[in-house]
Motif scaffolding. Sequence first.
Motif, PDB file in Angstrom:
ATOM      1  N   ALA A   1      -6.998   1.949   6.724  1.00 12.89           N
ATOM      2  CA  ALA A   1      -6.843   0.629   7.544  1.00 12.89           C
ATOM      3  C   ALA A   1      -7.752   0.973   8.908  1.00 12.89           C
ATOM      4  CB  ALA A   1      -5.509   0.333   7.657  1.00 12.89           C
TER       5      ALA A   1
ATOM      6  N   TYR B   1      -5.931  -1.730  14.425  1.00 10.80           N
ATOM      7  CA  TYR B   1      -5.671  -3.309  15.297  1.00 10.80           C
ATOM      8  C   TYR B   1      -6.566  -3.050  16.345  1.00 10.80           C
ATOM      9  CZ  TYR B   1      -1.444  -3.578  12.553  1.00 10.80           C
ATOM     10  OH  TYR B   1      -0.899  -3.443  11.330  1.00 10.80           O
TER      11      TYR B   1
ATOM     12  N   GLN C   1     -10.228  -3.617  15.288  1.00 11.97           N
ATOM     13  CA  GLN C   1     -10.667  -4.931  14.691  1.00 11.97           C
ATOM     14  C   GLN C   1     -10.840  -5.777  15.941  1.00 11.97           C
ATOM     15  OE1 GLN C   1      -7.420  -6.158  12.278  1.00 11.97           O
ATOM     16  NE2 GLN C   1      -7.139  -4.142  11.257  1.00 11.97           N
TER      17      GLN C   1
ATOM     18  N   SER D   1      -5.178 -10.462  14.286  1.00 12.88           N
ATOM     19  CA  SER D   1      -5.608  -9.002  13.552  1.00 12.88           C
ATOM     20  C   SER D   1      -5.183  -9.257  12.198  1.00 12.88           C
ATOM     21  CB  SER D   1      -4.921  -8.067  14.188  1.00 12.88           C
ATOM     22  OG  SER D   1      -3.351  -7.889  13.690  1.00 12.88           O
ATOM     23  N   SER D   2      -5.358  -8.314  11.422  1.00 17.49           N
ATOM     24  CA  SER D   2      -5.007  -8.267   9.991  1.00 17.49           C
ATOM     25  C   SER D   2      -3.439  -8.216   9.588  1.00 17.49           C
ATOM     26  CB  SER D   2      -5.674  -6.909   9.369  1.00 17.49           C
ATOM     27  OG  SER D   2      -5.176  -5.785   9.847  1.00 17.49           O
TER      28      SER D   2
ATOM     29  N   TYR E   1      -3.497 -11.792   8.849  1.00 14.18           N
ATOM     30  CA  TYR E   1      -4.042 -12.231   7.827  1.00 14.18           C
ATOM     31  C   TYR E   1      -3.311 -12.222   6.438  1.00 14.18           C
ATOM     32  CZ  TYR E   1      -7.932 -12.510   4.121  1.00 14.18           C
ATOM     33  OH  TYR E   1      -8.489 -12.840   3.021  1.00 14.18           O
ATOM     34  N   THR E   2      -2.612 -13.148   6.140  1.00 16.17           N
ATOM     35  CA  THR E   2      -1.673 -13.267   4.826  1.00 16.17           C
ATOM     36  C   THR E   2      -1.539 -14.543   4.484  1.00 16.17           C
ATOM     37  OG1 THR E   2       0.701 -13.242   4.285  1.00 16.17           O
ATOM     38  CG2 THR E   2       0.229 -13.065   6.745  1.00 16.17           C
TER      39      THR E   2
ATOM     40  N   THR F   1      -8.981 -11.090  11.887  1.00 13.78           N
ATOM     41  CA  THR F   1      -9.765 -10.050  11.344  1.00 13.78           C
ATOM     42  C   THR F   1      -9.102  -9.502  10.016  1.00 13.78           C
ATOM     43  OG1 THR F   1      -8.293  -8.504  12.688  1.00 13.78           O
ATOM     44  CG2 THR F   1     -10.641  -9.201  13.596  1.00 13.78           C
ATOM     45  N   MET F   2      -9.841  -8.842   9.088  1.00 13.69           N
ATOM     46  CA  MET F   2      -9.329  -8.555   7.916  1.00 13.69           C
ATOM     47  C   MET F   2     -10.387  -7.454   7.229  1.00 13.69           C
ATOM     48  SD  MET F   2     -11.855 -10.400   5.847  1.00 13.69           S
ATOM     49  CE  MET F   2     -11.249 -10.823   4.279  1.00 13.69           C
ATOM     50  N   THR F   3      -9.640  -6.592   6.323  1.00  9.13           N
ATOM     51  CA  THR F   3     -10.354  -5.716   5.577  1.00  9.13           C
ATOM     52  C   THR F   3     -10.730  -5.769   4.096  1.00  9.13           C
ATOM     53  OG1 THR F   3      -8.389  -4.232   5.366  1.00  9.13           O
ATOM     54  CG2 THR F   3      -9.884  -3.726   7.526  1.00  9.13           C
TER      55      THR F   3
ATOM     56  N   TYR G   1      -3.870  -4.182  -1.436  1.00  8.37           N
ATOM     57  CA  TYR G   1      -3.801  -2.783  -0.624  1.00  8.37           C
ATOM     58  C   TYR G   1      -3.245  -1.659  -1.645  1.00  8.37           C
ATOM     59  CZ  TYR G   1      -4.246  -4.986   3.876  1.00  8.37           C
ATOM     60  OH  TYR G   1      -4.827  -5.942   4.896  1.00  8.37           O
TER      61      TYR G   1
ATOM     62  N   SER H   1     -14.180  -4.138  10.362  1.00  5.24           N
ATOM     63  CA  SER H   1     -13.297  -5.236   9.694  1.00  5.24           C
ATOM     64  C   SER H   1     -14.347  -6.446   9.935  1.00  5.24           C
ATOM     65  CB  SER H   1     -12.055  -5.688  10.488  1.00  5.24           C
ATOM     66  OG  SER H   1     -12.443  -5.648  12.102  1.00  5.24           O
TER      67      SER H   1
END
Length: 389
Positions: free
Chosen positions: A149, A152, A155, A256-257, A260-261, A278-280, A314, A370
């Motif tokens: 990952a 943070y 990112q 941040s990720s 991201y949900t 931000t996301m991966t 993930y 990211s």
Amino acid sequence: MKLKTVTTLAVLGLAAAFASAQQQQQGVSKDEIRIGTIQDLSGPLAGFGKQARNGMQLRVDELNEQGNIHGRKLKLFVEDSGYDPKKAVLAAQKLVNQEKIFIMAGHIGTAQNMAAMPVQFEKNIVNFMPITAAREMYEPLHRLKYSFAATYYDQIRLALPKMIKEKGAKKVCTIYQDDEFGLEVQRGAEAGLKTAGLELAEKTSFKRGATDFSSQVARMKAANCDLVVLGTIIRETIGTVGEARKTGFNPTFLGSSAAYTDLIHKLGGKAMDGIYATMTVQNPYTDEQSQPLRFWANKYKTKFNEDPTVFSVYGYVIIDSFIKAAQKAGPNLSTDSFIKAMDSMTFEPDMFGSAKSTYTATKRLGNDQSRLSQIKDGKWVVVSDYVTP
């Protein structure tokens, strides 16, 4: 007499060598590889933990139904930490000493991993792709650590200058959780601003578990911030953005990720439209335009009777990566042969939109890239390519 002693010593030497080899290959038998994972199934991140476990189980079941790794099937052992580092230690002890796992994969949480790793490392067990974006997952360099990952810190450091330029932002603020997670986001913001030749106009924090963000929002509004970096997770993202909208304060929000949900737009509603994170890897919506991703999402939904999320992805990708590396390690799977395989692995971009990642003996974070997503009409939409340092 002398010959007999020499022979006995030789036999004992061989036995010791064999025992040592056996010990090194804990969790690997002729027809099985034992994988352990520790998830939060009963604490504050239980939603995430269950989704990660389901994603892992889906990939394990696929492998077991369709093939094997050099004649071996996979068996997944799951323990619950309740997101408590003390429970994570007990869970690790059980998996390592009783279940005799070969590898620990996708353990969720920074503090929980930090607490459990010594238990694993004592028994030569790899900590494989934990679900946390903390730098400690690959630093300091350790032969048993592999992370996937982008941090943070990276990112935000990489996304912020680009967003400042794009939005013509003049005053940047940050609100962050007063702990190691929030501080990593805040440090990333400061590093990104330095690149852009700016400084933070306002920074304000909150204690973990806070529910009222009115004073923090008022401070940022008074400072005329036109871009706010969010060191927030779920409830705090919704609370901060919701409070800002209510008071007519509408800067650009960048999370941040951790933010991201799909829970952000599901729980926060219309007010969450417009925020960036931000996301991966991509959230796998069941009506996704990409056919392979749509097929995968519906397969997951059929199996678990719920929509998949980014945490399901993930879990799935972590097991998929393990399978590829274990195949490459060959029929004589051991910790050493696995490490040797991993240290020359390249994972190409997949249907979930992950960036290409590579590992070596001195590079234990697959990639530090990211990209940006934005909530549009109640759904995360990818809005940028990966930002390369």
